[in-house]
Design a protein around this motif. Structure first.
Motif, PDB file in Angstrom:
ATOM      1  N   MET A   1       0.843  -1.199   0.000  1.00 15.94           N
ATOM      2  CA  MET A   1       0.000   0.000   0.000  1.00 15.94           C
ATOM      3  C   MET A   1       0.877   1.247   0.000  1.00 15.94           C
ATOM      4  O   MET A   1       1.738   1.411   0.863  1.00 15.94           O
ATOM      5  CB  MET A   1      -0.910  -0.004   1.236  1.00 15.94           C
ATOM      6  N   ARG A   2       0.665   2.111  -0.984  1.00 11.23           N
ATOM      7  CA  ARG A   2       1.400   3.377  -1.051  1.00 11.23           C
ATOM      8  C   ARG A   2       0.653   4.425  -0.230  1.00 11.23           C
ATOM      9  O   ARG A   2      -0.518   4.714  -0.480  1.00 11.23           O
ATOM     10  CB  ARG A   2       1.532   3.867  -2.492  1.00 11.23           C
ATOM     11  N   VAL A   3       1.344   4.973   0.753  1.00 11.88           N
ATOM     12  CA  VAL A   3       0.728   5.928   1.668  1.00 11.88           C
ATOM     13  C   VAL A   3       1.493   7.242   1.624  1.00 11.88           C
ATOM     14  O   VAL A   3       2.728   7.258   1.686  1.00 11.88           O
ATOM     15  CB  VAL A   3       0.715   5.382   3.110  1.00 11.88           C
ATOM     16  N   ALA A   4       0.757   8.341   1.518  1.00 15.27           N
ATOM     17  CA  ALA A   4       1.364   9.672   1.489  1.00 15.27           C
ATOM     18  C   ALA A   4       0.970  10.452   2.731  1.00 15.27           C
ATOM     19  O   ALA A   4      -0.154  10.329   3.228  1.00 15.27           O
ATOM     20  CB  ALA A   4       0.921  10.435   0.245  1.00 15.27           C
ATOM     21  N   ARG A  28       6.631   2.676  12.599  1.00 19.06           N
ATOM     22  CA  ARG A  28       6.629   1.679  13.669  1.00 19.06           C
ATOM     23  C   ARG A  28       5.585   0.600  13.414  1.00 19.06           C
ATOM     24  O   ARG A  28       5.746  -0.556  13.808  1.00 19.06           O
ATOM     25  CB  ARG A  28       6.358   2.366  15.013  1.00 19.06           C
ATOM     26  N   LEU A  29       4.514   0.983  12.724  1.00 16.17           N
ATOM     27  CA  LEU A  29       3.441   0.039  12.410  1.00 16.17           C
ATOM     28  C   LEU A  29       3.660  -0.661  11.073  1.00 16.17           C
ATOM     29  O   LEU A  29       2.778  -1.379  10.596  1.00 16.17           O
ATOM     30  CB  LEU A  29       2.098   0.775  12.402  1.00 16.17           C
ATOM     31  N   GLY A  30       4.823  -0.432  10.472  1.00 16.54           N
ATOM     32  CA  GLY A  30       5.163  -1.130   9.237  1.00 16.54           C
ATOM     33  C   GLY A  30       4.674  -0.468   7.972  1.00 16.54           C
ATOM     34  O   GLY A  30       4.676  -1.094   6.903  1.00 16.54           O
ATOM     35  N   VAL A  31       4.262   0.790   8.069  1.00 14.93           N
ATOM     36  CA  VAL A  31       3.771   1.521   6.899  1.00 14.93           C
ATOM     37  C   VAL A  31       4.899   2.386   6.349  1.00 14.93           C
ATOM     38  O   VAL A  31       5.475   3.202   7.072  1.00 14.93           O
ATOM     39  CB  VAL A  31       2.565   2.412   7.259  1.00 14.93           C
ATOM     40  N   ASP A  32       5.205   2.218   5.082  1.00 17.08           N
ATOM     41  CA  ASP A  32       6.246   3.013   4.433  1.00 17.08           C
ATOM     42  C   ASP A  32       5.602   4.274   3.867  1.00 17.08           C
ATOM     43  O   ASP A  32       5.116   4.294   2.742  1.00 17.08           O
ATOM     44  CB  ASP A  32       6.914   2.202   3.321  1.00 17.08           C
ATOM     45  N   VAL A  33       5.579   5.321   4.670  1.00 16.17           N
ATOM     46  CA  VAL A  33       4.887   6.551   4.286  1.00 16.17           C
ATOM     47  C   VAL A  33       5.818   7.463   3.502  1.00 16.17           C
ATOM     48  O   VAL A  33       7.000   7.588   3.814  1.00 16.17           O
ATOM     49  CB  VAL A  33       4.329   7.269   5.539  1.00 16.17           C
ATOM     50  N   GLU A  34       5.280   8.090   2.467  1.00 18.82           N
ATOM     51  CA  GLU A  34       6.044   9.004   1.623  1.00 18.82           C
ATOM     52  C   GLU A  34       5.554  10.434   1.828  1.00 18.82           C
ATOM     53  O   GLU A  34       4.412  10.663   2.226  1.00 18.82           O
ATOM     54  CB  GLU A  34       5.893   8.621   0.147  1.00 18.82           C
ATOM     55  N   PHE A  35       6.438  11.382   1.515  1.00 17.37           N
ATOM     56  CA  PHE A  35       6.089  12.799   1.620  1.00 17.37           C
ATOM     57  C   PHE A  35       6.218  13.441   0.241  1.00 17.37           C
ATOM     58  O   PHE A  35       7.325  13.754  -0.198  1.00 17.37           O
ATOM     59  CB  PHE A  35       7.005  13.517   2.611  1.00 17.37           C
ATOM     60  N   VAL A  73      -2.748  10.326   4.361  1.00 13.81           N
ATOM     61  CA  VAL A  73      -2.975  10.465   5.798  1.00 13.81           C
ATOM     62  C   VAL A  73      -2.580  11.867   6.230  1.00 13.81           C
ATOM     63  O   VAL A  73      -1.517  12.370   5.848  1.00 13.81           O
ATOM     64  CB  VAL A  73      -2.152   9.430   6.595  1.00 13.81           C
ATOM     65  N   THR A  74      -3.428  12.486   7.038  1.00 15.23           N
ATOM     66  CA  THR A  74      -3.124  13.836   7.502  1.00 15.23           C
ATOM     67  C   THR A  74      -3.415  13.983   8.991  1.00 15.23           C
ATOM     68  O   THR A  74      -4.415  13.452   9.486  1.00 15.23           O
ATOM     69  CB  THR A  74      -3.927  14.891   6.715  1.00 15.23           C
TER      70      THR A  74
END
Length: 251
Positions: A1-4, A28-35, A73-74
């Protein structure tokens, strides 16, 4: 899942620790979040003051910055509400069917932080530790526009060492309201003073909320009153591991 991460203007300019906390927490929850570096304002200030035509290029920019992500996510119920509810109004006004289609695709994928954690990731215990007495202020947009309900409180109750105290008249507005605070300063301050008094009455050490704008307003009044209560964004508390090492050693 791609998360921004949609960090928001206010956090980017004045409260960067909230955005950093989101990244720390999600990783920490294993989500590779991008900016996405191209992100700018969500356009809410323009829409709220009636400048819908001027908001069109801002919404176009939002679409370009966040298209292709599975979730955005905001750490702001206010800005999430703008993307989910106001962008479609702006897109329709633009007369551009392509923009309207793009907004319809992206808007449902925009999540306020607590929504993403509870509804998308399916977690309430995020592994946080924060040994303090806390009270929670439900911000207007998260409460009334997004309907986040008790998700933030469920997350806070799962934080190790945290004692969640009731906030009297919690659902009342703090009085910030963006440009409302500028155009109606006396009313805004009076509403904020009521909220600050209720925070003091709760007996909490820390006031937590999901919008930095509200925390800025209430926190300023608490500081002027020398209340001894600090303010923290929900993301900062959920990212905290304060006291975890000590608790682990005690076991």
């Amino acid at each position: 899942m791609r998360v921004a991460l949609m960090v928001t203007c206010l956090n980017d300019a004045m409260f960067p620790d909230a955005g950093k906390a989101v990244v720390t927490l999600l990783r920490r929850l294993g989500v590779d979040v991008e900016f996405p570096a191209a992100q700018t304002c969500c356009g809410q200030p323009m829409v709220n003051t009636g400048y819908l035509d001027e908001a069109v290029p801002v919404v176009r920019s939002f679409v370009r910055a966040f298209e292709g992500y599975d979730a955005v996510v905001t750490p702001s119920g206010s800005c999430a509400g703008s993307a989910r509810h106001q962008h479609s109004i702006v897109a329709r006004r633009s007369g551009d069917p392509g923009l309207a289609t793009a907004v319809a695709e992206i808007s449902p994928r925009v999540h306020e932080l607590s929504e993403f954690l509870v509804d998308v990731l399916g977690v309430e215990d995020v592994g946080a530790s924060f040994p303090h007495a806390v009270t929670y202020h439900p911000t207007c947009h998260s409460l009334r526009m997004l309907g986040v309900g008790d998700r933030p409180e469920r997350l806070l109750r799962a934080v190790r060492g945290l004692r969640l105290l009731d906030l009297p008249r919690a659902e009342e507005c703090c009085g910030f309201g963006g440009t409302f605070a500028l155009k109606n300063a006396d009313t805004s301050v009076a509403m904020g003073a009521d909220k600050a008094r209720h925070v003091r009455e709760s007996g909490a050490e820390v006031l937590v909320a999901g919008d930095s704008s509200c925390l800025m307003h209430i926190g300023g009044l608490l500081t002027r009153q020398r209340a001894g209560v600090r303010v923290m964004h929900l993301a900062e508390v959920l990212a905290s591991t304060e006291g975890a090492t000590r608790a682990g050693a005690a076991r």
